[in-house]
Motif scaffolding. Sequence first.
Motif, PDB file in Angstrom:
ATOM      1  N   VAL A  33     -89.023  24.891   5.126  1.00 15.07           N
ATOM      2  CA  VAL A  33     -88.140  24.959   6.294  1.00 15.07           C
ATOM      3  C   VAL A  33     -87.214  23.756   6.336  1.00 15.07           C
ATOM      4  CG1 VAL A  33     -88.105  24.902   8.814  1.00 15.07           C
ATOM      5  CG2 VAL A  33     -89.721  26.390   7.635  1.00 15.07           C
ATOM      6  N   LEU A  34     -87.755  22.559   6.108  1.00 13.55           N
ATOM      7  CA  LEU A  34     -86.928  21.350   6.117  1.00 13.55           C
ATOM      8  C   LEU A  34     -85.876  21.391   5.001  1.00 13.55           C
ATOM      9  CD1 LEU A  34     -89.603  18.584   6.816  1.00 13.55           C
ATOM     10  CD2 LEU A  34     -87.930  19.522   8.404  1.00 13.55           C
ATOM     11  N   ALA A  35     -86.255  21.889   3.825  1.00 12.96           N
ATOM     12  CA  ALA A  35     -85.289  21.993   2.735  1.00 12.96           C
ATOM     13  C   ALA A  35     -84.177  22.982   3.073  1.00 12.96           C
ATOM     14  CB  ALA A  35     -86.001  22.412   1.447  1.00 12.96           C
ATOM     15  N   THR A  36     -84.528  24.080   3.749  1.00 10.81           N
ATOM     16  CA  THR A  36     -83.503  25.051   4.148  1.00 10.81           C
ATOM     17  C   THR A  36     -82.534  24.455   5.167  1.00 10.81           C
ATOM     18  OG1 THR A  36     -85.086  26.844   3.760  1.00 10.81           O
ATOM     19  CG2 THR A  36     -83.155  27.354   5.096  1.00 10.81           C
ATOM     20  N   VAL A  37     -83.062  23.718   6.129  1.00  7.01           N
ATOM     21  CA  VAL A  37     -82.196  23.062   7.116  1.00  7.01           C
ATOM     22  C   VAL A  37     -81.289  22.044   6.438  1.00  7.01           C
ATOM     23  CG1 VAL A  37     -82.189  21.598   9.171  1.00  7.01           C
ATOM     24  CG2 VAL A  37     -83.841  23.462   8.982  1.00  7.01           C
ATOM     25  N   ASN A  38     -81.842  21.280   5.511  1.00  7.85           N
ATOM     26  CA  ASN A  38     -81.045  20.285   4.786  1.00  7.85           C
ATOM     27  C   ASN A  38     -79.933  20.955   3.996  1.00  7.85           C
ATOM     28  OD1 ASN A  38     -80.079  18.047   3.481  1.00  7.85           O
ATOM     29  ND2 ASN A  38     -82.009  17.483   2.528  1.00  7.85           N
ATOM     30  N   ALA A  39     -80.237  22.044   3.312  1.00  9.14           N
ATOM     31  CA  ALA A  39     -79.224  22.743   2.522  1.00  9.14           C
ATOM     32  C   ALA A  39     -78.138  23.334   3.413  1.00  9.14           C
ATOM     33  CB  ALA A  39     -79.889  23.834   1.686  1.00  9.14           C
ATOM     34  N   THR A  40     -78.524  23.884   4.560  1.00  8.12           N
ATOM     35  CA  THR A  40     -77.526  24.456   5.476  1.00  8.12           C
ATOM     36  C   THR A  40     -76.594  23.374   6.013  1.00  8.12           C
ATOM     37  OG1 THR A  40     -79.128  26.155   6.118  1.00  8.12           O
ATOM     38  CG2 THR A  40     -77.231  25.822   7.553  1.00  8.12           C
ATOM     39  N   PHE A  41     -77.161  22.247   6.411  1.00  9.09           N
ATOM     40  CA  PHE A  41     -76.328  21.143   6.908  1.00  9.09           C
ATOM     41  C   PHE A  41     -75.402  20.624   5.811  1.00  9.09           C
ATOM     42  CE2 PHE A  41     -75.587  16.618   7.689  1.00  9.09           C
ATOM     43  CZ  PHE A  41     -75.045  16.663   8.961  1.00  9.09           C
ATOM     44  N   THR A  42     -75.917  20.504   4.593  1.00  5.02           N
ATOM     45  CA  THR A  42     -75.081  20.032   3.475  1.00  5.02           C
ATOM     46  C   THR A  42     -73.955  21.018   3.192  1.00  5.02           C
ATOM     47  OG1 THR A  42     -76.996  18.900   2.523  1.00  5.02           O
ATOM     48  CG2 THR A  42     -75.130  19.310   1.065  1.00  5.02           C
ATOM     49  N   LEU A  43     -74.246  22.309   3.266  1.00  4.50           N
ATOM     50  CA  LEU A  43     -73.215  23.321   3.024  1.00  4.50           C
ATOM     51  C   LEU A  43     -72.086  23.200   4.048  1.00  4.50           C
ATOM     52  CD1 LEU A  43     -72.184  25.887   1.595  1.00  4.50           C
ATOM     53  CD2 LEU A  43     -73.617  27.211   3.159  1.00  4.50           C
ATOM     54  N   LEU A  44     -72.438  23.121   5.315  1.00  3.90           N
ATOM     55  CA  LEU A  44     -71.412  23.009   6.358  1.00  3.90           C
ATOM     56  C   LEU A  44     -70.626  21.708   6.236  1.00  3.90           C
ATOM     57  CD1 LEU A  44     -73.464  24.345   9.417  1.00  3.90           C
ATOM     58  CD2 LEU A  44     -71.819  25.592   7.998  1.00  3.90           C
ATOM     59  N   LEU A  45     -71.319  20.630   5.919  1.00  5.54           N
ATOM     60  CA  LEU A  45     -70.656  19.334   5.817  1.00  5.54           C
ATOM     61  C   LEU A  45     -69.698  19.275   4.638  1.00  5.54           C
ATOM     62  CD1 LEU A  45     -70.424  16.450   6.914  1.00  5.54           C
ATOM     63  CD2 LEU A  45     -72.365  15.827   5.465  1.00  5.54           C
ATOM     64  N   THR A  46     -70.110  19.780   3.495  1.00  5.92           N
ATOM     65  CA  THR A  46     -69.240  19.741   2.314  1.00  5.92           C
ATOM     66  C   THR A  46     -68.068  20.711   2.438  1.00  5.92           C
ATOM     67  OG1 THR A  46     -70.817  21.264   1.254  1.00  5.92           O
ATOM     68  CG2 THR A  46     -71.015  18.928   0.726  1.00  5.92           C
ATOM     69  N   VAL A  47     -68.254  21.839   3.134  1.00 11.54           N
ATOM     70  CA  VAL A  47     -67.122  22.730   3.391  1.00 11.54           C
ATOM     71  C   VAL A  47     -66.108  22.035   4.294  1.00 11.54           C
ATOM     72  CG1 VAL A  47     -66.445  24.858   4.565  1.00 11.54           C
ATOM     73  CG2 VAL A  47     -68.386  24.863   3.003  1.00 11.54           C
ATOM     74  N   PHE A  48     -66.593  21.333   5.306  1.00  6.86           N
ATOM     75  CA  PHE A  48     -65.701  20.586   6.198  1.00  6.86           C
ATOM     76  C   PHE A  48     -64.974  19.469   5.450  1.00  6.86           C
ATOM     77  CE2 PHE A  48     -65.137  16.868   8.992  1.00  6.86           C
ATOM     78  CZ  PHE A  48     -64.259  17.400   9.914  1.00  6.86           C
ATOM     79  N   ALA A  49     -65.660  18.846   4.476  1.00  4.62           N
ATOM     80  CA  ALA A  49     -65.056  17.748   3.714  1.00  4.62           C
ATOM     81  C   ALA A  49     -64.096  18.239   2.637  1.00  4.62           C
ATOM     82  CB  ALA A  49     -66.134  16.875   3.083  1.00  4.62           C
ATOM     83  N   GLY A  50     -64.044  19.538   2.380  1.00  5.75           N
ATOM     84  CA  GLY A  50     -63.144  20.068   1.370  1.00  5.75           C
ATOM     85  C   GLY A  50     -63.668  19.968  -0.045  1.00  5.75           C
ATOM     86  N   SER A  51     -64.975  19.962  -0.220  1.00  4.81           N
ATOM     87  CA  SER A  51     -65.552  19.866  -1.558  1.00  4.81           C
ATOM     88  C   SER A  51     -65.281  21.149  -2.344  1.00  4.81           C
ATOM     89  CB  SER A  51     -67.061  19.622  -1.472  1.00  4.81           C
ATOM     90  OG  SER A  51     -67.659  19.659  -2.749  1.00  4.81           O
ATOM     91  N   PRO A  52     -65.031  21.046  -3.656  1.00  3.67           N
ATOM     92  CA  PRO A  52     -64.776  22.255  -4.449  1.00  3.67           C
ATOM     93  C   PRO A  52     -66.039  23.040  -4.770  1.00  3.67           C
ATOM     94  CG  PRO A  52     -64.735  20.331  -5.858  1.00  3.67           C
ATOM     95  CD  PRO A  52     -64.873  19.822  -4.448  1.00  3.67           C
ATOM     96  N   ALA A  53     -67.215  22.473  -4.527  1.00  4.04           N
ATOM     97  CA  ALA A  53     -68.471  23.146  -4.889  1.00  4.04           C
ATOM     98  C   ALA A  53     -69.495  22.985  -3.772  1.00  4.04           C
ATOM     99  CB  ALA A  53     -69.008  22.599  -6.207  1.00  4.04           C
ATOM    100  N   PRO A  54     -69.223  23.513  -2.581  1.00  2.77           N
ATOM    101  CA  PRO A  54     -70.187  23.326  -1.480  1.00  2.77           C
ATOM    102  C   PRO A  54     -71.504  24.061  -1.703  1.00  2.77           C
ATOM    103  CG  PRO A  54     -68.418  24.810  -0.820  1.00  2.77           C
ATOM    104  CD  PRO A  54     -68.027  24.247  -2.149  1.00  2.77           C
TER     105      PRO A  54
END
Length: 368
Positions: A235-256
Amino acid sequence: MARLPQRVAGASAGRRRAPVQGLPAQPFGYALLATLGVGAGLALLGALSAVATVLVYVGLALFLALALEPGIRYLASRGLPRWAAATVMIVGSAAVIALFVVAVLPLAVQQVGIFGAQLVDGLRELPDQAWYAWTTDNLVALDLNGLLSSLTGLLTDPQQLSVIAGGVLQVGTGLINGVTAVVIVTALTIYLAVSLPTMVSAVLRLVPRSRRDMTGSLLNEVLDSVGRYVSGQLVLATVNATFTLLLTVFAGSPAPILLAVIAFVAALIPVVGTVIGSILVVLATLTVSPVAALVVAIFLLVYMQVEAYVLSPRVMSRAVAVPGVLVIVAALAGAALGGILGALVAVPVAAAALLVINRVVIPYQETR
């Protein structure tokens, strides 16, 4: 005078009949038994080494089944039969994994190529940056130009790419073994998830009746604790991955999506996994801009504090509390013995051992 020779002869005969000190009566027989014992031990170790892969499969399937066990028990408490609850959890988990393989994994693989191309372009544009020119002019000890040309040549040289392609081909040849392992682990997980209470009852029959109740209670508590720990870590890994996905999309990363997958896998490693995944995400965000990498680093640092003091205590509230030092030592020892899988398994094993010590060893010592 006639008896003296007889006494002397008797004494000399007694000295001849005295056994030699330090040697067994039949040294060759003992040596043969010792050799056979050593040979049997070596044969047993060889057999264990031969079935080591099978033991790893069984251990991994057991931990996955324990991860499903809290959900199965929750559904069973709502009135579903054991087999129906296990079926719902297994089908749901299979659907999530299939969704990941079909929808997420191809995008992550595609983004590997995009990220690699952008990394090469970024390295080629580094000499035009003002901070790079200042560094090469003032830090004479660092040959950044030579390092940059070597790294760019490594990523663009056809010969180097052919070597990398050969490594990828070797990985591809091992894909069949990986698929076989997945099939075996999946089948074992389904069997263990359905028949875990029956297996526990069979094991308890081997325990004397006078100790069966205490052993059963301890065994169920250990299995529940390990299952809650494994499921909580997922569960913690899933939450971490979801937060990282949203954060990197907001930052404009080419590989979120790729960075989210990396964050998920890294977060499964206890204690240091989240830190390692965050460092990798920040370094990958440098291809966008240093400002974006700094913003991502700040948000990930805040998230790590929230996870440590808010999310983790709530998710792991019903699991065995393991001291931080023991978690670090267990994770390092597990990683040294079995790599990432060993690090994942080591902490639940340490939690189970700590539970046994608290429930059995310490009360026994108090009664002595």
